[in-house]
Scaffold this motif. Sequence first.
Motif, PDB file in Angstrom:
ATOM      1  N   GLN A  81       0.070   4.941   0.576  1.00 17.41           N
ATOM      2  CA  GLN A  81       0.710   4.107   1.626  1.00 17.41           C
ATOM      3  C   GLN A  81       0.956   3.065   1.315  1.00 17.41           C
ATOM      4  O   GLN A  81       0.675   2.005   0.569  1.00 17.41           O
ATOM      5  CB  GLN A  81      -0.345   4.210   2.741  1.00 17.41           C
ATOM      6  CG  GLN A  81      -0.660   5.368   3.364  1.00 17.41           C
ATOM      7  CD  GLN A  81      -1.548   5.206   4.543  1.00 17.41           C
ATOM      8  OE1 GLN A  81      -1.916   4.091   5.195  1.00 17.41           O
ATOM      9  NE2 GLN A  81      -2.021   6.070   5.276  1.00 17.41           N
ATOM     10  N   PRO A  82       2.232   2.397   1.899  1.00 22.47           N
ATOM     11  CA  PRO A  82       2.905   1.044   1.692  1.00 22.47           C
ATOM     12  C   PRO A  82       1.850  -0.122   2.216  1.00 22.47           C
ATOM     13  O   PRO A  82       1.171   0.302   3.430  1.00 22.47           O
ATOM     14  CB  PRO A  82       4.355   1.154   2.405  1.00 22.47           C
ATOM     15  CG  PRO A  82       4.031   2.050   3.347  1.00 22.47           C
ATOM     16  CD  PRO A  82       3.118   2.922   2.952  1.00 22.47           C
ATOM     17  N   TYR A  83       1.956  -1.020   1.587  1.00 18.85           N
ATOM     18  CA  TYR A  83       1.171  -2.468   2.143  1.00 18.85           C
ATOM     19  C   TYR A  83       1.531  -2.714   3.573  1.00 18.85           C
ATOM     20  O   TYR A  83       0.579  -2.969   4.396  1.00 18.85           O
ATOM     21  CB  TYR A  83       1.489  -3.689   1.407  1.00 18.85           C
ATOM     22  CG  TYR A  83       0.360  -4.957   1.600  1.00 18.85           C
ATOM     23  CD1 TYR A  83      -0.601  -4.933   1.169  1.00 18.85           C
ATOM     24  CD2 TYR A  83       0.906  -5.827   2.337  1.00 18.85           C
ATOM     25  CE1 TYR A  83      -1.332  -6.173   1.247  1.00 18.85           C
ATOM     26  CE2 TYR A  83       0.289  -6.869   2.546  1.00 18.85           C
ATOM     27  CZ  TYR A  83      -0.846  -7.146   2.100  1.00 18.85           C
ATOM     28  OH  TYR A  83      -1.685  -8.255   2.321  1.00 18.85           O
ATOM     29  N   SER A  84       2.558  -2.417   4.144  1.00 25.79           N
ATOM     30  CA  SER A  84       3.170  -2.780   5.559  1.00 25.79           C
ATOM     31  C   SER A  84       2.356  -1.893   6.553  1.00 25.79           C
ATOM     32  O   SER A  84       2.007  -2.222   7.637  1.00 25.79           O
ATOM     33  CB  SER A  84       4.752  -2.480   5.734  1.00 25.79           C
ATOM     34  OG  SER A  84       4.834  -1.340   5.332  1.00 25.79           O
ATOM     35  N   SER A 115      -4.963  -2.236  -1.856  1.00 24.39           N
ATOM     36  CA  SER A 115      -3.536  -2.269  -1.424  1.00 24.39           C
ATOM     37  C   SER A 115      -2.965  -3.823  -1.805  1.00 24.39           C
ATOM     38  O   SER A 115      -3.884  -4.691  -1.510  1.00 24.39           O
ATOM     39  CB  SER A 115      -3.753  -2.143  -0.009  1.00 24.39           C
ATOM     40  OG  SER A 115      -2.056  -2.119   0.425  1.00 24.39           O
ATOM     41  N   GLU A 140       0.794  -5.833  -1.980  1.00 23.07           N
ATOM     42  CA  GLU A 140       2.027  -6.035  -1.489  1.00 23.07           C
ATOM     43  C   GLU A 140       3.005  -5.323  -2.569  1.00 23.07           C
ATOM     44  O   GLU A 140       4.112  -4.636  -2.074  1.00 23.07           O
ATOM     45  CB  GLU A 140       2.591  -7.341  -1.283  1.00 23.07           C
ATOM     46  CG  GLU A 140       2.008  -8.019  -0.238  1.00 23.07           C
ATOM     47  CD  GLU A 140       2.556  -9.375   0.271  1.00 23.07           C
ATOM     48  OE1 GLU A 140       3.888  -9.941   0.359  1.00 23.07           O
ATOM     49  OE2 GLU A 140       1.893 -10.441   0.239  1.00 23.07           O
ATOM     50  N   GLY A 187       1.433  -0.959  -2.557  1.00 21.08           N
ATOM     51  CA  GLY A 187       0.858  -0.278  -1.700  1.00 21.08           C
ATOM     52  C   GLY A 187      -0.666  -0.122  -2.119  1.00 21.08           C
ATOM     53  O   GLY A 187      -1.350  -0.732  -2.916  1.00 21.08           O
TER      54      GLY A 187
END
Length: 174
Positions: A16-19, A105, A107, A110
């Motif tokens: 999963q992305p950091y966002s 996680s 940036e 992720g």
Amino acid sequence: MENKQFCSNVLALMGQPYSLTDCIGVVRKAAGIRCQGTNWLWRSYISRGKYQYLIQRLERPPRLHELKNGMLVFRIKWDQIPKGYTDRPNCHHVGVIVDGTVVQSTEAAGVNRKPYNVDEWDGCGWLKFIDFPTAPEKIAEDENGISYDDVYTQPAELSDHEMIKAIYNHLIVD
């Protein structure tokens, strides 16, 4: 929640992305909890009742033989006091130990998994919401000769009387 399920939930977040999932998001989502942030989680150890999320914390990184699945590891800026606080430290990153590696996680990557390196971490703790299957051996003494009892089987909630008794036993009897 069983420790095995918690670790499985952590691994399910891989990629999963950091966002979508920052470092504290890994802990929140995997454990199904709500907490303010990494620093708040670290400091919750000194709280009581529903605001205490950590039942144990060590202000040193765990050694390789002390790693347990589901253990949280923290990065801390020891010399900084966050605005609005009168005490140190300032915790700014958290990861979860799974099979001797750290799931975290960042940036750049992720949710990712990397080998545990004791030099990258400053402390560790255990969530009260996670049930560990067995009581591990006593954690080894630190460089000052202080030994830390492992509390995987400690009840998540202690009455005031039980807490005072536990502190007394740790300080006086041990």
